[in-house]
Design a protein around this motif. Structure first.
Motif, PDB file in Angstrom:
ATOM      1  N   MET A   1      60.275 -33.751 -36.550  1.00 36.84           N
ATOM      2  CA  MET A   1      59.371 -33.019 -35.506  1.00 36.84           C
ATOM      3  C   MET A   1      58.429 -34.191 -34.709  1.00 36.84           C
ATOM      4  SD  MET A   1      59.102 -30.509 -33.721  1.00 36.84           S
ATOM      5  CE  MET A   1      57.891 -29.704 -32.438  1.00 36.84           C
ATOM      6  N   SER A   2      57.854 -34.826 -35.727  1.00 41.21           N
ATOM      7  CA  SER A   2      56.773 -36.018 -35.177  1.00 41.21           C
ATOM      8  C   SER A   2      57.402 -37.072 -34.638  1.00 41.21           C
ATOM      9  CB  SER A   2      55.998 -36.507 -36.403  1.00 41.21           C
ATOM     10  OG  SER A   2      56.967 -37.054 -37.219  1.00 41.21           O
ATOM     11  N   THR A   3      58.690 -37.183 -34.803  1.00 45.35           N
ATOM     12  CA  THR A   3      59.478 -38.521 -34.160  1.00 45.35           C
ATOM     13  C   THR A   3      59.883 -37.931 -32.797  1.00 45.35           C
ATOM     14  OG1 THR A   3      60.248 -39.029 -36.305  1.00 45.35           O
ATOM     15  CG2 THR A   3      61.528 -39.740 -34.552  1.00 45.35           C
ATOM     16  N   ILE A   4      60.224 -36.711 -32.691  1.00 44.26           N
ATOM     17  CA  ILE A   4      60.815 -36.106 -31.391  1.00 44.26           C
ATOM     18  C   ILE A   4      59.457 -36.171 -30.547  1.00 44.26           C
ATOM     19  CG2 ILE A   4      61.628 -34.167 -30.052  1.00 44.26           C
ATOM     20  CD1 ILE A   4      63.082 -33.286 -32.653  1.00 44.26           C
ATOM     21  N   ALA A   5      58.443 -35.649 -31.117  1.00 43.39           N
ATOM     22  CA  ALA A   5      57.139 -35.663 -30.227  1.00 43.39           C
ATOM     23  C   ALA A   5      56.876 -37.166 -29.774  1.00 43.39           C
ATOM     24  CB  ALA A   5      56.004 -35.050 -30.871  1.00 43.39           C
ATOM     25  N   LEU A   6      57.117 -38.218 -30.712  1.00 47.24           N
ATOM     26  CA  LEU A   6      56.725 -39.463 -30.298  1.00 47.24           C
ATOM     27  C   LEU A   6      57.481 -39.875 -29.144  1.00 47.24           C
ATOM     28  CD1 LEU A   6      54.966 -42.052 -30.763  1.00 47.24           C
ATOM     29  CD2 LEU A   6      56.763 -42.363 -32.706  1.00 47.24           C
ATOM     30  N   ASN A   7      58.826 -39.528 -29.367  1.00 45.27           N
ATOM     31  CA  ASN A   7      59.658 -40.097 -28.417  1.00 45.27           C
ATOM     32  C   ASN A   7      59.417 -39.452 -26.930  1.00 45.27           C
ATOM     33  OD1 ASN A   7      61.071 -41.744 -30.229  1.00 45.27           O
ATOM     34  ND2 ASN A   7      62.706 -39.946 -30.772  1.00 45.27           N
ATOM     35  N   ALA A   8      59.261 -37.952 -26.922  1.00 48.64           N
ATOM     36  CA  ALA A   8      58.744 -37.625 -25.686  1.00 48.64           C
ATOM     37  C   ALA A   8      57.769 -38.167 -24.968  1.00 48.64           C
ATOM     38  CB  ALA A   8      58.520 -36.138 -25.906  1.00 48.64           C
ATOM     39  N   SER A   9      56.455 -38.337 -25.943  1.00 47.98           N
ATOM     40  CA  SER A   9      55.219 -39.059 -25.322  1.00 47.98           C
ATOM     41  C   SER A   9      55.752 -40.352 -24.624  1.00 47.98           C
ATOM     42  CB  SER A   9      54.305 -39.207 -26.292  1.00 47.98           C
ATOM     43  OG  SER A   9      54.040 -37.828 -26.841  1.00 47.98           O
ATOM     44  N   THR A  10      56.359 -41.005 -25.309  1.00 51.69           N
ATOM     45  CA  THR A  10      56.845 -42.272 -24.800  1.00 51.69           C
ATOM     46  C   THR A  10      57.621 -42.489 -23.617  1.00 51.69           C
ATOM     47  OG1 THR A  10      56.918 -43.079 -27.170  1.00 51.69           O
ATOM     48  CG2 THR A  10      58.252 -44.549 -25.312  1.00 51.69           C
ATOM     49  N   ALA A  11      58.449 -41.366 -23.538  1.00 52.44           N
ATOM     50  CA  ALA A  11      59.229 -41.095 -22.462  1.00 52.44           C
ATOM     51  C   ALA A  11      58.399 -40.843 -21.035  1.00 52.44           C
ATOM     52  CB  ALA A  11      60.454 -40.122 -22.499  1.00 52.44           C
ATOM     53  N   ILE A  12      57.259 -39.973 -21.473  1.00 54.13           N
ATOM     54  CA  ILE A  12      56.593 -39.647 -20.277  1.00 54.13           C
ATOM     55  C   ILE A  12      55.773 -40.891 -19.868  1.00 54.13           C
ATOM     56  CG2 ILE A  12      54.348 -38.180 -19.726  1.00 54.13           C
ATOM     57  CD1 ILE A  12      55.306 -35.977 -21.774  1.00 54.13           C
ATOM     58  N   VAL A  13      55.282 -41.655 -20.756  1.00 53.86           N
ATOM     59  CA  VAL A  13      54.558 -42.638 -20.304  1.00 53.86           C
ATOM     60  C   VAL A  13      55.365 -43.636 -19.605  1.00 53.86           C
ATOM     61  CG1 VAL A  13      53.309 -44.752 -21.187  1.00 53.86           C
ATOM     62  CG2 VAL A  13      52.982 -42.798 -22.232  1.00 53.86           C
ATOM     63  N   ALA A  14      56.588 -43.546 -20.046  1.00 55.48           N
ATOM     64  CA  ALA A  14      57.753 -44.632 -19.303  1.00 55.48           C
ATOM     65  C   ALA A  14      58.002 -44.106 -17.893  1.00 55.48           C
ATOM     66  CB  ALA A  14      58.984 -44.801 -19.969  1.00 55.48           C
ATOM     67  N   ILE A  15      57.996 -43.032 -17.762  1.00 54.55           N
ATOM     68  CA  ILE A  15      58.208 -42.367 -16.528  1.00 54.55           C
ATOM     69  C   ILE A  15      56.960 -42.228 -15.397  1.00 54.55           C
ATOM     70  CG2 ILE A  15      58.710 -40.220 -15.326  1.00 54.55           C
ATOM     71  CD1 ILE A  15      60.249 -39.475 -17.715  1.00 54.55           C
ATOM     72  N   ALA A  16      55.873 -42.269 -16.055  1.00 56.48           N
ATOM     73  CA  ALA A  16      54.522 -42.489 -15.275  1.00 56.48           C
ATOM     74  C   ALA A  16      54.455 -43.841 -14.894  1.00 56.48           C
ATOM     75  CB  ALA A  16      53.429 -42.270 -16.272  1.00 56.48           C
ATOM     76  N   ILE A  17      54.853 -44.601 -15.603  1.00 55.86           N
ATOM     77  CA  ILE A  17      54.789 -46.260 -15.194  1.00 55.86           C
ATOM     78  C   ILE A  17      55.746 -46.465 -13.952  1.00 55.86           C
ATOM     79  CG2 ILE A  17      55.161 -48.644 -16.018  1.00 55.86           C
ATOM     80  CD1 ILE A  17      54.246 -47.854 -18.952  1.00 55.86           C
ATOM     81  N   VAL A  18      57.034 -46.046 -14.376  1.00 54.47           N
ATOM     82  CA  VAL A  18      57.992 -46.047 -13.305  1.00 54.47           C
ATOM     83  C   VAL A  18      57.433 -45.445 -11.928  1.00 54.47           C
ATOM     84  CG1 VAL A  18      60.274 -45.578 -12.537  1.00 54.47           C
ATOM     85  CG2 VAL A  18      59.889 -46.397 -15.150  1.00 54.47           C
ATOM     86  N   LEU A  19      57.088 -44.286 -12.180  1.00 55.53           N
ATOM     87  CA  LEU A  19      56.266 -43.704 -10.830  1.00 55.53           C
ATOM     88  C   LEU A  19      55.270 -44.475 -10.201  1.00 55.53           C
ATOM     89  CD1 LEU A  19      56.415 -39.960 -12.026  1.00 55.53           C
ATOM     90  CD2 LEU A  19      57.937 -41.096 -10.327  1.00 55.53           C
ATOM     91  N   LEU A  20      54.550 -45.064 -10.956  1.00 55.67           N
ATOM     92  CA  LEU A  20      53.475 -45.717 -10.409  1.00 55.67           C
ATOM     93  C   LEU A  20      53.935 -47.078  -9.710  1.00 55.67           C
ATOM     94  CD1 LEU A  20      50.402 -46.473 -10.267  1.00 55.67           C
ATOM     95  CD2 LEU A  20      50.293 -47.544 -12.440  1.00 55.67           C
TER      96      LEU A  20
END
Length: 328
Positions: free
Chosen positions: A1-20
């Motif tokens: 569960m913690s691994t999934i949450a970590l991957n999700a957070s990383t994806a969100i950050v990556a998407i935010a950077i791409v959007l920026l």
């Protein structure tokens, strides 16, 4: 569960950077004095103006950054053969401004090179159709003709040629020496002409002055002669009147009037002789009895006019001696 949450957070950050990054690429800032062309799929789409602009990413990109300010272009020195076969070295300068950024960006390749070749070609054409003297003395005309021709040719590129100036026209050294000698001879010629003209004017003025002087002198002599004649006429009239009076007196038997007349003339003649400026000694070749007789005539006239008592009183007051006419 913690691994999934970590991957999700990383994806969100990556998407935010791409959007920026995506948003940053959408914002385009154009500096003052420039226009940017925007290409879509490497084809011109539109032009953005100075300031903050939003450009869609991915399929759009900035094409050409076009300088819209007036620019200067130096024309290098080139040799030109004039119509009278003189070879001269000419250089110049041109000013132009881009007025249509898309046409300047896509209608011609290497805009500066195109303008340079256009200027050099037309300089040879325009100046090659003129004589050397025209090149040296009609520079404004050359500039005007070049501006008209080059501006008409460059308007299709979206630029405006604002000014064309020929900086230097340098003839060959031997031609410069010949021109110097010609100029010197021309100046000497003008100096000689001006000197001759000045001498001519001086002679004319002197002759005019002499003429005026002679005219005035003649008028003065004429006026003096007229006045002398008038004076002689008046004197003759007075003499004639006096003679008439004496004649009338003689006709009446009055001899004393004649004596007075003669004595008056005699005294005036002696006065003129004595008053001469160079006269030192006066010799009087006269007879005393004649003068006494004349004075007696004057006395007789005085008696007849003023009476015996007045004459005696006049003698006593003035000290004039009495002349006895009976002795003569």
């Amino acid at each position: 569960m913690s691994t999934i949450a970590l991957n999700a957070s990383t994806a969100i950050v990556a998407i935010a950077i791409v959007l920026l990054i995506f948003l940053m690429k959408m914002v385009k800032t154009v500096p003052q004095g420039y226009n940017y062309t925007i290409e879509r799929f490497r084809r011109y789409a539109y032009t953005i103006q100075p300031g903050l602009n939003i450009v869609p990413p991915l399929f759009h990109r900035v094409g050409v950054r076009m300088n819209m300010m007036e620019q200067v272009l130096d024309v290098p020195t080139q040799e030109i053969i004039t119509r009278d076969n003189a070879t001269v070295a000419v250089d110049g300068v041109a000013f132009y401004q881009v007025i249509d950024a898309p046409r300047a960006a896509y209608e011609v390749a290497n805009l500066n090179s195109a303008i340079m070749n256009l200027l050099m070609t037309n300089i040879r054409t325009v100046m090659g159709s003129m004589d050397l003297d025209q090149l040296l003395s009609h520079r404004d005309e050359i500039n005007t003709r070049l501006l008209t021709v080059v501006d008409a040719a460059a308007i299709s590129w979206g630029i405006k040629i604002t000014r064309v100036e020929i900086k230097d026209i340098v003839p060959p050294a031997d031609l410069i020496a010949s021109m110097g000698r010609q100029m010197k001879a021309e100046r000497e010629k003008r100096a000689v002409i001006l000197e001759a003209e000045g001498q001519r004017q001086s002679e004319i003025l002197k002759a005019e002055g002499q003429k005026q002087s002679q005219v005035l002198e003649a008028e003065g002599r004429k006026e003096a002669a007229f006045r002398d004649a008038e004076a002689r006429e008046r004197s003759a009239q007075a003499e004639a009147a006096a003679t008439l009076v004496v004649s009338e007196a003689l006709s009446r038997g009055n001899v004393a009037a004649l004596n007075y007349f003669i004595a008056d003339k005699y005294v005036k003649a002696m006065q003129a002789i004595a008053s001469a400026p160079n006269q030192k000694v006066v010799v009087l070749p006269m007879e005393a009895t004649a003068l006494i007789g004349s004075l007696a005539g004057i006395g007789e006239i005085a008696k007849a006019t003023f009476g015996e008592a007045a004459v005696q009183a006049r003698r006593g007051g003035s000290g004039v001696p009495h002349v006895d006419t009976r002795q003569s």
